[in-house]
Scaffold this motif. Structure first.
Motif, PDB file in Angstrom:
ATOM      1  N   GLN A   2       0.809  -1.204   0.000  1.00  0.00           N
ATOM      2  CA  GLN A   2       0.000   0.000   0.000  1.00  0.00           C
ATOM      3  C   GLN A   2       0.852   1.268   0.000  1.00  0.00           C
ATOM      4  O   GLN A   2       0.334   2.360  -0.085  1.00  0.00           O
ATOM      5  N   VAL A   3       2.155   1.080   0.097  1.00  0.00           N
ATOM      6  CA  VAL A   3       3.082   2.206   0.149  1.00  0.00           C
ATOM      7  C   VAL A   3       4.122   2.015  -0.962  1.00  0.00           C
ATOM      8  O   VAL A   3       4.597   0.912  -1.191  1.00  0.00           O
ATOM      9  N   THR A   4       4.469   3.100  -1.623  1.00  0.00           N
ATOM     10  CA  THR A   4       5.465   3.003  -2.693  1.00  0.00           C
ATOM     11  C   THR A   4       6.877   2.973  -2.111  1.00  0.00           C
ATOM     12  O   THR A   4       7.099   3.309  -0.946  1.00  0.00           O
ATOM     13  N   GLN A   7       7.903   6.423  -0.944  1.00  0.00           N
ATOM     14  CA  GLN A   7       7.351   6.803   0.355  1.00  0.00           C
ATOM     15  C   GLN A   7       8.115   6.136   1.496  1.00  0.00           C
ATOM     16  O   GLN A   7       8.367   6.754   2.532  1.00  0.00           O
ATOM     17  N   MET A   8       8.475   4.872   1.300  1.00  0.00           N
ATOM     18  CA  MET A   8       9.243   4.181   2.340  1.00  0.00           C
ATOM     19  C   MET A   8      10.638   4.773   2.472  1.00  0.00           C
ATOM     20  O   MET A   8      11.152   4.920   3.579  1.00  0.00           O
ATOM     21  N   ARG A  18      10.584  -3.157   5.091  1.00  0.00           N
ATOM     22  CA  ARG A  18       9.755  -2.768   3.948  1.00  0.00           C
ATOM     23  C   ARG A  18       8.979  -3.983   3.457  1.00  0.00           C
ATOM     24  O   ARG A  18       9.323  -4.624   2.481  1.00  0.00           O
ATOM     25  N   HIS A  23       2.951   0.232   5.525  1.00  0.00           N
ATOM     26  CA  HIS A  23       2.021   1.362   5.551  1.00  0.00           C
ATOM     27  C   HIS A  23       1.609   1.713   6.981  1.00  0.00           C
ATOM     28  O   HIS A  23       1.199   2.846   7.242  1.00  0.00           O
TER      29      HIS A  23
END
Length: 76
Positions: A2-4, A7-8, A18, A23
Motif C-alpha cells: 500500500q506504500v510506494t 514513500q518508504m 519494507r 504502511h
C-alpha cells in the motif's frame, strides 16, 4: 503493498522492514519520534502494526502449507 518505495525511502524505513505492513510502520515511527519513544504513547499504532505482522505471518504460513500439500499430492 500500500506504500510506494519512494514513500518508504522518504520515511527512512530500513530495507528489512519494507514489507506488507510498512504502511502502518510509517505512522508508528512518526508517533514514536514525536513522543520521544515513550512506550505508552503510541499503543494504537503499535497494536495495529503488530496485528498486521501477525496476520501476514498467518497468511504466509497458510500459503506455505497449501504449497506443501500440493507437492505431497504430486508425489503420490
Amino acid at each position: 503493498m500500500q506504500v510506494t518505495r519512494k514513500q518508504m525511502a522518504d520515511a527512512r524505513i530500513p530495507l528489512e522492514y519494507r514489507d506488507y505492513c510498512a504502511h502502518l510502520l510509517i505512522p508508528l515511527n512518526k508517533c514514536r519520534y514525536q513522543t520521544f519513544y515513550l512506550p505508552w504513547k503510541c499503543e494504537n499504532e503499535r497494536h495495529s502494526y503488530e496485528k498486521c505482522q501477525y496476520e501476514d505471518y498467518k497468511r504466509r504460513m497458510r500459503a506455505l502449507n497449501k504449497q506443501r500439500l500440493k507437492e505431497d499430492q504430486e508425489k503420490h
